[in-house]
Write a protein that holds these residues in place. Structure first.
Motif, PDB file in Angstrom:
ATOM      1  N   ASN A 165       0.858  -1.176   0.000  1.00 46.39           N
ATOM      2  CA  ASN A 165       0.000   0.000   0.000  1.00 46.39           C
ATOM      3  C   ASN A 165       0.889   1.218   0.000  1.00 46.39           C
ATOM      4  OD1 ASN A 165      -2.470   1.112  -0.113  1.00 46.39           O
ATOM      5  ND2 ASN A 165      -2.983   0.846   2.039  1.00 46.39           N
ATOM      6  N   TYR A 167      -0.140   5.226  -3.806  1.00 44.90           N
ATOM      7  CA  TYR A 167      -1.576   5.067  -3.562  1.00 44.90           C
ATOM      8  C   TYR A 167      -1.988   5.920  -2.369  1.00 44.90           C
ATOM      9  CZ  TYR A 167      -0.991   1.234  -6.777  1.00 44.90           C
ATOM     10  OH  TYR A 167      -0.698   0.499  -7.895  1.00 44.90           O
ATOM     11  N   ASP A 190      -4.900   6.802  -0.001  1.00 49.97           N
ATOM     12  CA  ASP A 190      -6.231   6.397   0.463  1.00 49.97           C
ATOM     13  C   ASP A 190      -6.363   6.733   1.949  1.00 49.97           C
ATOM     14  OD1 ASP A 190      -4.736   4.510   1.801  1.00 49.97           O
ATOM     15  OD2 ASP A 190      -5.516   2.776   0.701  1.00 49.97           O
ATOM     16  N   ALA A 191      -7.374   6.187   2.620  1.00 45.30           N
ATOM     17  CA  ALA A 191      -7.595   6.536   4.027  1.00 45.30           C
ATOM     18  C   ALA A 191      -6.435   6.077   4.906  1.00 45.30           C
ATOM     19  CB  ALA A 191      -8.907   5.921   4.518  1.00 45.30           C
ATOM     20  N   HIS A 192      -5.687   5.072   4.441  1.00 43.22           N
ATOM     21  CA  HIS A 192      -4.558   4.585   5.228  1.00 43.22           C
ATOM     22  C   HIS A 192      -3.344   5.499   5.097  1.00 43.22           C
ATOM     23  CE1 HIS A 192      -2.304   1.745   7.524  1.00 43.22           C
ATOM     24  NE2 HIS A 192      -1.375   1.647   6.589  1.00 43.22           N
ATOM     25  N   ALA A 243      -3.419   8.776   3.756  1.00 48.09           N
ATOM     26  CA  ALA A 243      -3.701  10.220   3.806  1.00 48.09           C
ATOM     27  C   ALA A 243      -3.029  10.920   4.995  1.00 48.09           C
ATOM     28  CB  ALA A 243      -5.209  10.478   3.803  1.00 48.09           C
ATOM     29  N   TYR A 297      -3.220   6.381  -7.597  1.00 47.92           N
ATOM     30  CA  TYR A 297      -4.591   6.202  -7.096  1.00 47.92           C
ATOM     31  C   TYR A 297      -4.884   7.239  -6.027  1.00 47.92           C
ATOM     32  CZ  TYR A 297      -8.548   3.989  -4.706  1.00 47.92           C
ATOM     33  OH  TYR A 297      -9.772   3.742  -4.144  1.00 47.92           O
ATOM     34  N   ILE A 298      -6.105   7.759  -6.042  1.00 48.60           N
ATOM     35  CA  ILE A 298      -6.528   8.668  -4.959  1.00 48.60           C
ATOM     36  C   ILE A 298      -7.977   8.377  -4.606  1.00 48.60           C
ATOM     37  CG2 ILE A 298      -7.259  10.542  -6.514  1.00 48.60           C
ATOM     38  CD1 ILE A 298      -6.026  12.495  -4.385  1.00 48.60           C
ATOM     39  N   SER A 299      -8.274   8.364  -3.316  1.00 51.26           N
ATOM     40  CA  SER A 299      -9.675   8.288  -2.877  1.00 51.26           C
ATOM     41  C   SER A 299     -10.022   9.610  -2.196  1.00 51.26           C
ATOM     42  CB  SER A 299      -9.880   7.114  -1.917  1.00 51.26           C
ATOM     43  OG  SER A 299      -9.314   7.408  -0.651  1.00 51.26           O
ATOM     44  N   SER A 300     -11.264   9.732  -1.751  1.00 46.80           N
ATOM     45  CA  SER A 300     -11.703  11.017  -1.198  1.00 46.80           C
ATOM     46  C   SER A 300     -10.925  11.392   0.061  1.00 46.80           C
ATOM     47  CB  SER A 300     -13.200  11.004  -0.915  1.00 46.80           C
ATOM     48  OG  SER A 300     -13.499  10.168   0.175  1.00 46.80           O
ATOM     49  N   ALA A 301     -10.298  10.399   0.711  1.00 49.72           N
ATOM     50  CA  ALA A 301      -9.478  10.715   1.888  1.00 49.72           C
ATOM     51  C   ALA A 301      -8.338  11.664   1.509  1.00 49.72           C
ATOM     52  CB  ALA A 301      -8.921   9.429   2.495  1.00 49.72           C
ATOM     53  N   GLY A 338      -9.752  15.064   0.926  1.00 51.25           N
ATOM     54  CA  GLY A 338     -10.099  15.636   2.224  1.00 51.25           C
ATOM     55  C   GLY A 338      -8.933  16.390   2.852  1.00 51.25           C
TER      56      GLY A 338
END
Lengths: 129, 156
Positions: free
Chosen positions: A2, A22, A24-26, A28, A55-59, A62
Protein backbone atom coordinates in the motif's frame (compact mmCIF):
# COMPACT_ATOMS: atom_id res chain seq x y z
CA UNK A 1 1.46 -3.42 -0.63
CA UNK A 2 0.00 0.00 0.00
CA UNK A 3 2.88 2.26 -0.89
CA UNK A 4 2.63 5.99 -0.68
CA UNK A 5 5.42 8.52 -0.47
CA UNK A 6 5.54 12.31 -0.22
CA UNK A 7 8.69 14.08 -1.32
CA UNK A 8 9.17 17.75 -0.44
CA UNK A 9 11.11 20.18 -2.64
CA UNK A 10 11.67 23.88 -2.11
CA UNK A 11 11.61 25.91 -5.31
CA UNK A 12 12.30 29.57 -4.42
CA UNK A 13 9.26 30.62 -2.40
CA UNK A 14 7.21 27.56 -3.33
CA UNK A 15 7.06 24.20 -1.56
CA UNK A 16 6.37 21.30 -3.91
CA UNK A 17 4.97 17.99 -2.70
CA UNK A 18 5.72 15.04 -4.97
CA UNK A 19 3.14 12.30 -4.42
CA UNK A 20 3.89 8.73 -5.34
CA UNK A 21 1.82 5.56 -5.15
CA UNK A 22 -1.58 5.07 -3.56
CA UNK A 23 -3.33 7.78 -1.55
CA UNK A 24 -6.23 6.40 0.46
CA UNK A 25 -7.59 6.54 4.03
CA UNK A 26 -4.56 4.59 5.23
CA UNK A 27 -1.92 6.82 3.66
CA UNK A 28 -3.70 10.22 3.81
CA UNK A 29 -2.22 10.95 7.29
CA UNK A 30 1.26 10.99 5.65
CA UNK A 31 0.12 13.77 3.33
CA UNK A 32 -1.47 15.58 6.26
CA UNK A 33 1.87 15.49 8.12
CA UNK A 34 3.68 16.90 5.08
CA UNK A 35 1.22 19.80 4.86
CA UNK A 36 1.49 20.42 8.60
CA UNK A 37 5.28 20.58 8.43
CA UNK A 38 5.10 23.16 5.63
CA UNK A 39 2.47 25.26 7.37
CA UNK A 40 4.33 25.08 10.70
CA UNK A 41 7.26 26.56 8.77
CA UNK A 42 4.94 29.31 7.50
CA UNK A 43 5.13 28.07 3.93
CA UNK A 44 1.89 28.88 2.21
CA UNK A 45 2.79 28.75 -1.48
CA UNK A 46 2.22 25.08 -2.14
CA UNK A 47 2.17 22.92 -5.27
CA UNK A 48 1.11 19.28 -5.23
CA UNK A 49 2.64 17.32 -8.11
CA UNK A 50 0.58 14.18 -8.83
CA UNK A 51 2.82 12.79 -11.58
CA UNK A 52 3.65 9.51 -9.83
CA UNK A 53 0.35 9.09 -8.01
CA UNK A 54 -1.44 5.96 -9.21
CA UNK A 55 -4.59 6.20 -7.10
CA UNK A 56 -6.53 8.67 -4.96
CA UNK A 57 -9.67 8.29 -2.88
CA UNK A 58 -11.70 11.02 -1.20
CA UNK A 59 -9.48 10.71 1.89
CA UNK A 60 -6.72 12.36 -0.16
CA UNK A 61 -9.00 15.13 -1.38
CA UNK A 62 -10.10 15.64 2.22
CA UNK A 63 -6.53 16.57 3.19
CA UNK A 64 -6.51 19.32 0.55
CA UNK A 65 -9.85 20.58 1.88
CA UNK A 66 -8.49 20.58 5.42
CA UNK A 67 -5.72 23.08 4.63
CA UNK A 68 -7.02 25.30 1.82
CA UNK A 69 -8.79 27.78 4.08
CA UNK A 70 -5.77 28.34 6.33
CA UNK A 71 -3.38 28.60 3.37
CA UNK A 72 -5.50 31.21 1.55
CA UNK A 73 -6.03 33.23 4.73
CA UNK A 74 -2.26 33.60 4.71
CA UNK A 75 -2.29 34.77 1.11
CA UNK A 76 -0.96 31.51 -0.21
CA UNK A 77 -2.51 28.82 -2.33
CA UNK A 78 -2.48 25.09 -3.00
CA UNK A 79 -2.07 24.54 -6.72
CA UNK A 80 -2.19 21.09 -8.31
CA UNK A 81 -0.33 19.68 -11.29
CA UNK A 82 0.56 16.67 -13.44
CA UNK A 83 -2.55 14.56 -12.76
CA UNK A 84 -3.16 11.40 -14.74
CA UNK A 85 -6.60 11.26 -16.37
CA UNK A 86 -7.67 8.75 -13.74
CA UNK A 87 -6.70 11.00 -10.81
CA UNK A 88 -8.12 14.10 -12.51
CA UNK A 89 -11.42 12.27 -12.98
CA UNK A 90 -11.88 11.97 -9.20
CA UNK A 91 -11.27 15.71 -8.70
CA UNK A 92 -13.54 16.51 -11.61
CA UNK A 93 -16.42 14.33 -10.38
CA UNK A 94 -16.44 16.27 -7.11
CA UNK A 95 -16.17 19.68 -8.77
CA UNK A 96 -12.72 20.46 -7.36
CA UNK A 97 -11.67 22.46 -10.44
CA UNK A 98 -14.07 25.12 -9.06
CA UNK A 99 -11.87 25.58 -6.00
CA UNK A 100 -8.35 24.58 -7.05
CA UNK A 101 -6.14 25.63 -9.91
CA UNK A 102 -5.08 22.47 -11.74
CA UNK A 103 -2.18 22.65 -14.21
CA UNK A 104 -0.91 20.15 -16.73
CA UNK A 105 2.68 20.95 -15.75
CA UNK A 106 4.29 21.92 -12.46
CA UNK A 107 6.22 24.74 -14.12
CA UNK A 108 2.92 26.47 -14.95
CA UNK A 109 1.88 26.37 -11.31
CA UNK A 110 5.29 27.71 -10.24
CA UNK A 111 5.02 30.44 -12.85
CA UNK A 112 1.71 31.57 -11.38
CA UNK A 113 3.30 31.97 -7.96
CA UNK A 114 6.31 33.72 -9.50
CA UNK A 115 4.06 36.25 -11.20
CA UNK A 116 2.37 36.74 -7.86
CA UNK A 117 -0.98 35.86 -9.33
CA UNK A 118 -2.54 34.72 -6.11
CA UNK A 119 -5.94 33.30 -5.59
CA UNK A 120 -8.23 35.76 -3.80
CA UNK A 121 -8.07 35.11 -0.06
CA UNK A 122 -10.69 32.68 1.07
CA UNK A 123 -13.75 34.39 2.52
CA UNK A 124 -16.37 32.73 4.58
CA UNK A 125 -19.87 33.24 3.28
CA UNK A 126 -22.03 35.56 5.35
CA UNK A 127 -24.24 33.14 7.23
CA UNK A 128 -25.49 35.68 9.75
CA UNK A 129 -23.78 33.83 12.60
CA UNK B 1 -40.45 -14.75 -20.37
CA UNK B 2 -37.36 -13.42 -18.67
CA UNK B 3 -34.41 -15.60 -18.03
CA UNK B 4 -32.87 -14.69 -14.73
CA UNK B 5 -29.72 -16.01 -13.21
CA UNK B 6 -27.92 -14.90 -10.10
CA UNK B 7 -24.51 -16.01 -8.96
CA UNK B 8 -22.67 -15.26 -5.78
CA UNK B 9 -19.17 -15.96 -6.83
CA UNK B 10 -16.73 -14.30 -4.51
CA UNK B 11 -16.49 -13.24 -0.90
CA UNK B 12 -13.91 -11.42 1.21
CA UNK B 13 -14.01 -11.07 4.99
CA UNK B 14 -11.58 -8.57 6.51
CA UNK B 15 -10.87 -6.68 9.73
CA UNK B 16 -11.89 -3.05 9.94
CA UNK B 17 -8.41 -1.66 9.23
CA UNK B 18 -7.39 0.92 6.67
CA UNK B 19 -4.22 -0.99 5.74
CA UNK B 20 -6.51 -3.69 4.32
CA UNK B 21 -8.17 -1.31 1.83
CA UNK B 22 -5.52 -2.38 -0.65
CA UNK B 23 -6.80 -5.97 -0.35
CA UNK B 24 -10.35 -4.80 -0.94
CA UNK B 25 -9.26 -2.94 -4.07
CA UNK B 26 -7.36 -5.92 -5.45
CA UNK B 27 -10.33 -8.21 -4.75
CA UNK B 28 -12.85 -5.99 -6.48
CA UNK B 29 -10.70 -4.97 -9.45
CA UNK B 30 -9.84 -8.59 -10.26
CA UNK B 31 -13.53 -9.51 -10.17
CA UNK B 32 -14.66 -6.50 -12.21
CA UNK B 33 -12.04 -7.12 -14.87
CA UNK B 34 -12.97 -10.80 -15.08
CA UNK B 35 -16.63 -9.78 -15.43
CA UNK B 36 -15.72 -7.86 -18.59
CA UNK B 37 -15.57 -4.20 -17.55
CA UNK B 38 -13.22 -1.83 -19.37
CA UNK B 39 -10.44 -0.10 -17.41
CA UNK B 40 -12.42 3.09 -16.67
CA UNK B 41 -15.30 1.18 -15.15
CA UNK B 42 -12.93 -1.10 -13.22
CA UNK B 43 -11.34 2.04 -11.70
CA UNK B 44 -14.73 3.51 -10.87
CA UNK B 45 -15.91 0.33 -9.14
CA UNK B 46 -12.62 0.07 -7.25
CA UNK B 47 -12.95 3.62 -5.91
CA UNK B 48 -16.63 3.23 -4.97
CA UNK B 49 -15.92 0.08 -2.95
CA UNK B 50 -12.89 1.72 -1.29
CA UNK B 51 -15.13 4.65 -0.27
CA UNK B 52 -17.81 2.31 1.10
CA UNK B 53 -15.30 0.35 3.20
CA UNK B 54 -13.53 3.53 4.35
CA UNK B 55 -16.85 4.87 5.62
CA UNK B 56 -17.51 1.60 7.48
CA UNK B 57 -14.06 1.66 9.12
CA UNK B 58 -14.38 5.34 10.02
CA UNK B 59 -18.03 5.75 10.93
CA UNK B 60 -19.57 2.33 11.61
CA UNK B 61 -16.59 0.97 13.57
CA UNK B 62 -14.90 4.26 14.44
CA UNK B 63 -11.50 2.73 13.66
CA UNK B 64 -12.03 -0.26 15.98
CA UNK B 65 -10.00 -2.99 14.24
CA UNK B 66 -12.05 -5.73 15.91
CA UNK B 67 -14.93 -5.01 13.52
CA UNK B 68 -15.49 -7.23 10.49
CA UNK B 69 -16.34 -6.18 6.95
CA UNK B 70 -17.78 -8.81 4.64
CA UNK B 71 -17.90 -8.30 0.89
CA UNK B 72 -19.76 -10.48 -1.58
CA UNK B 73 -19.76 -10.10 -5.33
CA UNK B 74 -22.63 -11.42 -7.37
CA UNK B 75 -24.07 -10.85 -10.80
CA UNK B 76 -27.36 -11.08 -12.61
CA UNK B 77 -28.13 -11.65 -16.24
CA UNK B 78 -31.60 -10.92 -17.48
CA UNK B 79 -32.66 -11.19 -21.06
CA UNK B 80 -32.45 -7.84 -22.90
CA UNK B 81 -31.06 -6.16 -19.79
CA UNK B 82 -27.49 -5.10 -19.07
CA UNK B 83 -25.64 -7.56 -16.89
CA UNK B 84 -25.38 -6.33 -13.33
CA UNK B 85 -22.23 -6.52 -11.23
CA UNK B 86 -23.28 -6.34 -7.59
CA UNK B 87 -21.07 -5.75 -4.55
CA UNK B 88 -22.78 -6.20 -1.20
CA UNK B 89 -20.90 -5.11 1.90
CA UNK B 90 -22.03 -6.06 5.40
CA UNK B 91 -20.86 -4.74 8.76
CA UNK B 92 -22.02 -4.95 12.39
CA UNK B 93 -21.12 -1.42 13.44
CA UNK B 94 -23.16 1.73 13.89
CA UNK B 95 -25.79 2.11 11.20
CA UNK B 96 -25.68 4.79 8.54
CA UNK B 97 -29.22 6.05 8.12
CA UNK B 98 -29.30 7.10 4.48
CA UNK B 99 -32.87 8.37 4.85
CA UNK B 100 -31.58 11.28 6.92
CA UNK B 101 -28.66 12.05 4.65
CA UNK B 102 -28.76 14.59 1.88
CA UNK B 103 -25.94 14.83 -0.59
CA UNK B 104 -24.00 18.07 -0.16
CA UNK B 105 -24.30 20.72 -2.82
CA UNK B 106 -20.70 21.02 -3.96
CA UNK B 107 -20.84 24.80 -4.44
CA UNK B 108 -21.93 25.22 -0.83
CA UNK B 109 -19.45 22.58 0.26
CA UNK B 110 -16.58 24.61 -1.18
CA UNK B 111 -17.77 27.75 0.60
CA UNK B 112 -17.23 25.95 3.88
CA UNK B 113 -14.24 23.70 3.34
CA UNK B 114 -14.10 20.71 5.62
CA UNK B 115 -12.66 17.29 5.56
CA UNK B 116 -14.84 14.30 4.75
CA UNK B 117 -18.34 13.80 3.44
CA UNK B 118 -17.14 13.21 -0.10
CA UNK B 119 -17.26 9.40 -0.16
CA UNK B 120 -21.01 9.08 -0.52
CA UNK B 121 -21.05 11.69 -3.29
CA UNK B 122 -18.41 9.73 -5.17
CA UNK B 123 -20.19 6.39 -4.73
CA UNK B 124 -23.39 7.83 -6.18
CA UNK B 125 -21.54 9.28 -9.15
CA UNK B 126 -19.43 6.20 -9.84
CA UNK B 127 -22.09 3.48 -9.57
CA UNK B 128 -25.48 2.93 -11.21
CA UNK B 129 -27.18 1.99 -7.95
CA UNK B 130 -26.27 2.61 -4.30
CA UNK B 131 -28.60 1.25 -1.69
CA UNK B 132 -28.26 1.11 2.08
CA UNK B 133 -30.29 -1.24 4.22
CA UNK B 134 -30.42 -1.12 7.97
CA UNK B 135 -32.67 -3.11 10.25
CA UNK B 136 -32.66 -3.76 13.99
CA UNK B 137 -30.75 -6.93 14.83
CA UNK B 138 -29.42 -7.36 11.30
CA UNK B 139 -26.04 -6.38 9.88
CA UNK B 140 -25.84 -3.10 7.98
CA UNK B 141 -25.69 -3.62 4.25
CA UNK B 142 -24.71 -1.46 1.33
CA UNK B 143 -25.31 -2.68 -2.17
CA UNK B 144 -23.39 -1.16 -5.06
CA UNK B 145 -24.41 -2.05 -8.61
CA UNK B 146 -22.72 -1.35 -11.94
CA UNK B 147 -24.28 -2.25 -15.28
CA UNK B 148 -22.17 -3.88 -17.94
CA UNK B 149 -23.57 -2.54 -21.18
CA UNK B 150 -23.10 -4.66 -24.30
CA UNK B 151 -20.57 -3.34 -26.78
CA UNK B 152 -22.92 -3.92 -29.69
CA UNK B 153 -26.52 -3.65 -28.52
CA UNK B 154 -28.95 -5.57 -30.67
CA UNK B 155 -31.53 -3.47 -32.43
CA UNK B 156 -35.14 -4.28 -31.58
Amino acid sequence: MNDFKVGIRHMDTVTVFDLKGYLDAHTAPDLEQAFLSAIDGRKYNLVVNFRDLAYISSAGLGVLMQFIEDVRKNEGDIKLSNMSPRVFNVFDLLGFPMLYEIYAEERDALEKFRNNVTHPPYQKPDTGE
Amino acid sequence: MTQHTKHTDLTLDISSKTDLLVEVRTFVTDAARAFGFADDDVSNIELAVDEACTNIIKHAYQYNPAGRIRLAISSTAEQDQPRRFIITIHDDGRSFDASHYTLPDMTQYFQRPRRGGLGVVLMKKLMDEVEYSIAPGAPNAIRLVKYLLPLHPRSA
